[in-house]
Design a protein around this motif. Structure first.
Motif, PDB file in Angstrom:
ATOM      1  N   THR A 112       0.628  -1.272   0.016  1.00  0.00           N
ATOM      2  CA  THR A 112      -0.073   0.023   0.260  1.00  0.00           C
ATOM      3  C   THR A 112       0.951   1.275   0.116  1.00  0.00           C
ATOM      4  O   THR A 112       0.495   2.368  -0.637  1.00  0.00           O
ATOM      5  N   LYS A 113       1.940   1.284   0.611  1.00  0.00           N
ATOM      6  CA  LYS A 113       2.760   2.343   0.722  1.00  0.00           C
ATOM      7  C   LYS A 113       3.448   2.689  -0.568  1.00  0.00           C
ATOM      8  O   LYS A 113       3.638   3.782  -1.099  1.00  0.00           O
ATOM      9  N   ALA A 114       3.424   1.562  -1.599  1.00  0.00           N
ATOM     10  CA  ALA A 114       4.307   1.823  -2.861  1.00  0.00           C
ATOM     11  C   ALA A 114       2.976   2.025  -3.756  1.00  0.00           C
ATOM     12  O   ALA A 114       3.309   2.300  -5.036  1.00  0.00           O
ATOM     13  N   GLY A 115       1.602   2.077  -3.518  1.00  0.00           N
ATOM     14  CA  GLY A 115       0.473   2.641  -4.321  1.00  0.00           C
ATOM     15  C   GLY A 115      -0.161   1.295  -4.718  1.00  0.00           C
ATOM     16  O   GLY A 115      -1.250   1.692  -5.638  1.00  0.00           O
ATOM     17  N   GLY A 116      -0.141   0.154  -4.170  1.00  0.00           N
ATOM     18  CA  GLY A 116      -0.926  -1.021  -4.663  1.00  0.00           C
ATOM     19  C   GLY A 116      -2.101  -1.181  -3.794  1.00  0.00           C
ATOM     20  O   GLY A 116      -2.256  -0.488  -2.577  1.00  0.00           O
ATOM     21  N   THR A 117      -2.973  -1.885  -4.120  1.00  0.00           N
ATOM     22  CA  THR A 117      -4.321  -2.212  -3.369  1.00  0.00           C
ATOM     23  C   THR A 117      -4.634  -3.715  -3.205  1.00  0.00           C
ATOM     24  O   THR A 117      -4.450  -4.400  -4.163  1.00  0.00           O
ATOM     25  N   VAL A 118      -4.514  -3.991  -1.960  1.00  0.00           N
ATOM     26  CA  VAL A 118      -5.166  -5.405  -1.497  1.00  0.00           C
ATOM     27  C   VAL A 118      -6.609  -5.670  -1.736  1.00  0.00           C
ATOM     28  O   VAL A 118      -7.247  -5.089  -1.100  1.00  0.00           O
ATOM     29  N   VAL A 119      -6.977  -6.216  -2.734  1.00  0.00           N
ATOM     30  CA  VAL A 119      -8.572  -6.331  -3.160  1.00  0.00           C
ATOM     31  C   VAL A 119      -9.326  -7.543  -2.345  1.00  0.00           C
ATOM     32  O   VAL A 119     -10.293  -7.220  -2.092  1.00  0.00           O
ATOM     33  N   LYS A 120      -8.540  -8.291  -1.782  1.00  0.00           N
ATOM     34  CA  LYS A 120      -9.046  -9.517  -1.152  1.00  0.00           C
ATOM     35  C   LYS A 120      -8.068 -10.131  -0.327  1.00  0.00           C
ATOM     36  O   LYS A 120      -6.991 -10.492  -0.686  1.00  0.00           O
ATOM     37  N   GLU A 121      -8.260 -10.604   0.755  1.00  0.00           N
ATOM     38  CA  GLU A 121      -7.616 -11.495   1.737  1.00  0.00           C
ATOM     39  C   GLU A 121      -8.204 -12.679   1.840  1.00  0.00           C
ATOM     40  O   GLU A 121      -9.292 -12.815   2.337  1.00  0.00           O
ATOM     41  N   LEU A 122      -7.540 -13.833   1.567  1.00  0.00           N
ATOM     42  CA  LEU A 122      -8.048 -15.120   1.524  1.00  0.00           C
ATOM     43  C   LEU A 122      -7.458 -16.243   2.376  1.00  0.00           C
ATOM     44  O   LEU A 122      -5.871 -16.128   2.300  1.00  0.00           O
ATOM     45  N   GLY A 123      -8.039 -16.952   3.138  1.00  0.00           N
ATOM     46  CA  GLY A 123      -7.161 -17.811   4.133  1.00  0.00           C
ATOM     47  C   GLY A 123      -7.931 -19.205   4.661  1.00  0.00           C
ATOM     48  O   GLY A 123      -9.194 -19.255   4.121  1.00  0.00           O
ATOM     49  N   LEU A 124      -7.066 -19.998   4.962  1.00  0.00           N
ATOM     50  CA  LEU A 124      -7.826 -21.422   5.231  1.00  0.00           C
ATOM     51  C   LEU A 124      -6.746 -21.845   6.526  1.00  0.00           C
ATOM     52  O   LEU A 124      -5.661 -21.340   6.691  1.00  0.00           O
ATOM     53  N   PRO A 125      -7.490 -22.913   7.425  1.00  0.00           N
ATOM     54  CA  PRO A 125      -6.866 -23.253   8.755  1.00  0.00           C
ATOM     55  C   PRO A 125      -5.416 -23.747   8.439  1.00  0.00           C
ATOM     56  O   PRO A 125      -5.375 -24.496   7.384  1.00  0.00           O
ATOM     57  N   PHE A 126      -4.638 -23.781   9.240  1.00  0.00           N
ATOM     58  CA  PHE A 126      -3.246 -24.516   9.030  1.00  0.00           C
ATOM     59  C   PHE A 126      -3.679 -26.060   9.635  1.00  0.00           C
ATOM     60  O   PHE A 126      -4.039 -25.945  10.779  1.00  0.00           O
ATOM     61  N   PRO A 127      -3.035 -27.013   9.162  1.00  0.00           N
ATOM     62  CA  PRO A 127      -2.309 -27.269   7.762  1.00  0.00           C
ATOM     63  C   PRO A 127      -3.301 -27.656   6.704  1.00  0.00           C
ATOM     64  O   PRO A 127      -2.912 -28.096   5.720  1.00  0.00           O
ATOM     65  N   ASN A 128      -4.589 -27.005   6.656  1.00  0.00           N
ATOM     66  CA  ASN A 128      -5.518 -27.411   5.456  1.00  0.00           C
ATOM     67  C   ASN A 128      -4.767 -27.064   4.041  1.00  0.00           C
ATOM     68  O   ASN A 128      -4.370 -26.298   3.884  1.00  0.00           O
ATOM     69  N   VAL A 129      -5.190 -28.058   3.177  1.00  0.00           N
ATOM     70  CA  VAL A 129      -4.545 -28.052   1.636  1.00  0.00           C
ATOM     71  C   VAL A 129      -5.337 -28.187   0.869  1.00  0.00           C
ATOM     72  O   VAL A 129      -5.194 -28.524  -0.488  1.00  0.00           O
ATOM     73  N   GLU A 130      -6.797 -27.867   1.150  1.00  0.00           N
ATOM     74  CA  GLU A 130      -7.894 -27.622   0.143  1.00  0.00           C
ATOM     75  C   GLU A 130      -8.006 -26.594  -0.553  1.00  0.00           C
ATOM     76  O   GLU A 130      -8.687 -25.793  -0.037  1.00  0.00           O
ATOM     77  N   PHE A 131      -7.367 -26.127  -1.667  1.00  0.00           N
ATOM     78  CA  PHE A 131      -7.262 -24.869  -2.066  1.00  0.00           C
ATOM     79  C   PHE A 131      -8.250 -24.495  -2.890  1.00  0.00           C
ATOM     80  O   PHE A 131      -8.158 -23.478  -3.574  1.00  0.00           O
ATOM     81  N   GLN A 132      -8.784 -25.388  -3.659  1.00  0.00           N
ATOM     82  CA  GLN A 132      -9.543 -25.444  -4.802  1.00  0.00           C
ATOM     83  C   GLN A 132     -10.558 -24.137  -4.920  1.00  0.00           C
ATOM     84  O   GLN A 132     -10.658 -23.281  -5.761  1.00  0.00           O
ATOM     85  N   ALA A 133     -11.431 -24.134  -3.713  1.00  0.00           N
ATOM     86  CA  ALA A 133     -12.516 -23.121  -3.638  1.00  0.00           C
ATOM     87  C   ALA A 133     -11.830 -21.602  -3.571  1.00  0.00           C
ATOM     88  O   ALA A 133     -12.398 -20.816  -4.242  1.00  0.00           O
ATOM     89  N   LEU A 134     -10.768 -21.427  -2.795  1.00  0.00           N
ATOM     90  CA  LEU A 134     -10.068 -20.237  -3.097  1.00  0.00           C
ATOM     91  C   LEU A 134      -9.552 -19.791  -4.194  1.00  0.00           C
ATOM     92  O   LEU A 134      -9.528 -18.600  -4.817  1.00  0.00           O
ATOM     93  N   LEU A 135      -8.955 -20.789  -4.976  1.00  0.00           N
ATOM     94  CA  LEU A 135      -8.519 -20.655  -6.387  1.00  0.00           C
ATOM     95  C   LEU A 135      -9.291 -20.304  -7.354  1.00  0.00           C
ATOM     96  O   LEU A 135      -9.349 -19.391  -8.159  1.00  0.00           O
ATOM     97  N   THR A 136     -10.536 -20.653  -6.956  1.00  0.00           N
ATOM     98  CA  THR A 136     -11.790 -20.402  -8.038  1.00  0.00           C
ATOM     99  C   THR A 136     -12.150 -19.069  -7.722  1.00  0.00           C
ATOM    100  O   THR A 136     -12.416 -18.287  -8.804  1.00  0.00           O
ATOM    101  N   GLU A 137     -11.993 -18.606  -6.348  1.00  0.00           N
ATOM    102  CA  GLU A 137     -12.427 -17.301  -6.074  1.00  0.00           C
ATOM    103  C   GLU A 137     -11.415 -16.038  -6.902  1.00  0.00           C
ATOM    104  O   GLU A 137     -11.791 -15.073  -7.218  1.00  0.00           O
TER     105      GLU A 137
END
Length: 395
Positions: free
Chosen positions: A194-219
């Motif tokens: 953000t200091k460099a002028g960028g915008t974080v449009v979304k924060e995505l997360g899943l519990p550790f150590p879950n590795v079921e990424f598909q739904a988040l990758l679709t988003e």
């Protein structure tokens, strides 16, 4: 007969002296002639390989010094911490109270580290952190007997923001495991981006150590950001990289990350990792005599190539020896021991680094790109990066 009386007389005197505590210093000295080192690292689970790297690197440093610390032999004690925070205090307490270790070396997982940290602060045992970057350990809960040889979780990602914006990526999605390391890595990225002028449009997360990424990758695909930035490590990182490519995002949305995304997992990730850009305080391809000598020695000793975890383990051993040598192996001389460690300049395979007042490395962050199964340095993202050390007040 006289000789026998003399022996009995001396024996009685010795027993009497021992009962009054007069011989306690000599007895303790005899029992503690070896420096007792407790290694609390993961030997199983998603971080097992990273724990092995730290273990190997630490041993290599001590082997190069003749397997002595401050002129004293070593006695080893090990605990598999299982990357399980709920067992952190119990395991660290066992090392200190049952095994009477002089120093604890550990660990990888930030949640487990806080268990070690509580025991270190409560007991005063020397605690060396070879990886876990949890902020509190060298910020609000810093302590004179706690030293980190790796990074804080926000240090590598604090070098990413300007790099991404300079490359035209002004809208980004962040994705990580939702635990301390992921949250703090996001802090470094968010602040620099953000200091460099960028915008974080979304924060995505899943519990550790879950590795079921598909739904988040679709988003992510539906959001269509300029780039994705992430924090993952170990086996979970390899799966994320492969899933990212399998979802059709590779080549369409550039992937950036804290350097742990691609450390020690490139063989498992295969071609899916090609092109990923990361920032970290080490790279296999650093073209320096120091790094080349280290990599050769490590490969000869362990029949495998070292990664950043091995370097951090190696530097942990180096720092311990620097302090122990300064006090001639007397780790009870804490004032001189800590002063020597605080003032150390570590000639590391990563490049020379120094210790901050909060006991965290001040070090360069390299920009790396995966090519042909290697993290290749393509520049220095930021020089002499120091953690803020916010709230640190040394007692």
């Amino acid at each position: 007969m006289t000789t026998r009386r003399l022996v009995l007389s001396r024996s009685a005197a010795l027993i009497g002296a021992a009962s009054t505590g007069l011989l306690l210093p000599q007895i303790v000295h005899a029992q503690s002639s070896k420096i007792r080192i407790g290694l609390m690292l993961p030997a199983t689970g998603t971080f097992a390989q990273t724990g092995l790297g730290v273990d190997n690197g630490f041993h290599l440093a001590l082997e190069e010094a003749g397997n002595k610390v401050g002129g004293r032999d070593i006695e080893w004690f090990r605990v598999d911490d299982e990357s399980e925070p709920s067992k952190g205090v119990e395991n660290a307490t066992r090392l200190v109270q049952r095994d009477k270790v002089d120093v604890i070396v550990g660990t990888i997982h930030s949640g487990v580290q806080m268990g070690i940290h509580k025991v270190a602060r409560d007991t005063g045992v020397l605690s060396l952190i070879p990886n876990a970057g949890v902020h509190a350990a060298t910020r609000a809960q810093c302590a004179p007997n706690v030293f980190r040889t790796s990074f804080t979780n926000s240090q590598p990602t604090s070098a990413l923001g300007k790099v991404m914006v300079d490359r035209g990526h002004k809208k980004a999605v962040w994705i990580t495991w939702k635990y301390a390391a992921g949250d703090e890595a996001f802090e470094g990225f968010r602040d620099s981006y953000t200091k460099a002028g960028g915008t974080v449009v979304k924060e995505l997360g899943l519990p550790f150590p879950n590795v079921e990424f598909q739904a988040l990758l679709t988003e992510i695909a539906s959001l269509k950001p300029d780039a994705v930035c992430c924090f993952f490590a170990g086996a979970g990182a390899a799966k994320f990289i492969k899933d990212y490519a399998a979802a059709g995002l590779k080549g369409k949305i550039p992937l950036y990350g804290s350097g742990f995304l691609t450390e020690g997992v490139l063989e498992a990730a295969g071609a899916s990792a090609d092109g990923i850009l990361t920032t970290l305080h080490y790279s296999d391809s650093l073209d320096t005599p120091r790094n080349k000598a280290f990599r050769l020695a490590y490969a000869k000793r362990f029949r495998m190539q070292p990664d950043v975890y091995a370097v951090q383990g190696y530097d942990t051993g180096t720092l311990l020896m620097r302090g122990a040598d300064a006090v001639k192996g007397d780790l009870s001389n804490k004032k001189a021991l800590y002063a020597a460690m605080e003032g150390a300049v570590i000639d590391s395979p990563r490049g020379k680094w120094t210790m901050s007042k909060a006991h965290n490395p001040i070090q360069d962050m390299y920009l790396r790109q995966v090519a042909n199964g290697e993290n290749k340095v393509i520049g220095i993202a930021a020089k002499a990066v120091a953690d803020a050390g916010t709230g640190c007040r040394m007692a």
